[in-house]
Write a protein that holds these residues in place. Structure first.
Motif, PDB file in Angstrom:
ATOM      1  N   LYS A  47     -66.163  -4.028  17.128  1.00  0.00           N
ATOM      2  CA  LYS A  47     -66.497  -4.671  18.396  1.00  0.00           C
ATOM      3  C   LYS A  47     -66.875  -3.578  19.384  1.00  0.00           C
ATOM      4  N   ASP A  50     -70.680  -3.690  24.553  1.00  0.00           N
ATOM      5  CA  ASP A  50     -71.841  -4.510  24.920  1.00  0.00           C
ATOM      6  C   ASP A  50     -71.929  -5.812  24.116  1.00  0.00           C
ATOM      7  N   ASP A  52     -69.702  -8.441  24.353  1.00  0.00           N
ATOM      8  CA  ASP A  52     -68.960  -9.532  25.004  1.00  0.00           C
ATOM      9  C   ASP A  52     -67.732  -9.965  24.203  1.00  0.00           C
ATOM     10  N   GLY A  53     -67.093  -9.016  23.519  1.00  0.00           N
ATOM     11  CA  GLY A  53     -65.886  -9.331  22.758  1.00  0.00           C
ATOM     12  C   GLY A  53     -66.154  -9.787  21.329  1.00  0.00           C
ATOM     13  N   TYR A  54     -67.407  -9.959  20.980  1.00  0.00           N
ATOM     14  CA  TYR A  54     -67.764 -10.384  19.623  1.00  0.00           C
ATOM     15  C   TYR A  54     -68.074  -9.168  18.762  1.00  0.00           C
TER      16      TYR A  54
END
Length: 148
Positions: A47, A50, A52-54
């Protein structure tokens, strides 16, 4: 069945005289009821700020493993060879293996026989067995010959 290949159309062979070329290939078929190929992939899952947590995934390693199950058939060349290795360790478990698909494509290369188990089961049943063939390194793949 048009469009579907049956598993009994696959051809699995093991070299029963390791260290010889082309060797003595014996079919792994008699008594075998199931085979499960697996890529045994090693993944890198990361992860980044950049994302977004995905996360994202990359396949960074693999080893083709075929898990066989079935019934012990004494006198079968391939099974007798495989089960003769049950108490062996190290290089004595290594040989060569070929897997030919129904269409003619072939995977071939050095392998290790692993996780030899059985025979086992109920008193009135056939002896259940299992073992795995682990390709050592990337097998050679020969695509099927396409005829026009």
């Amino acid at each position: 069945m048009p469009g579907f290949e049956l598993m009994n159309a696959h051809d699995f062979k093991i070299n029963t005289v390791p260290g010889t070329t082309p060797g003595t290939l014996a079919a792994i078929a008699a008594g075998i009821t199931n085979v499960e190929p697996s890529p045994n992939e090693e993944l890198s899952q990361d992860k980044y700020l950049d994302g977004d947590g995905y996360g994202e995934t990359d396949v960074i390693g693999a080893q083709i493993v075929l898990a066989f199950t079935g019934h012990r058939k004494y006198g079968d060349v391939a099974q007798d060879f495989i089960f003769s290795k049950m108490l062996e360790l190290g290089a004595s478990r290594r040989t060569n293996f070929e897997w030919t698909e129904p269409g003619g494509g072939k995977f071939a290369g050095p392998c290790t026989i692993a996780n030899i188990s059985g025979p086992s089961g109920a008193a009135g049943a056939k002896g259940e067995i299992s073992f795995e063939i682990h390709f050592n390194g990337k097998p050679t793949y020969t695509p099927p010959v396409v005829t026009p």
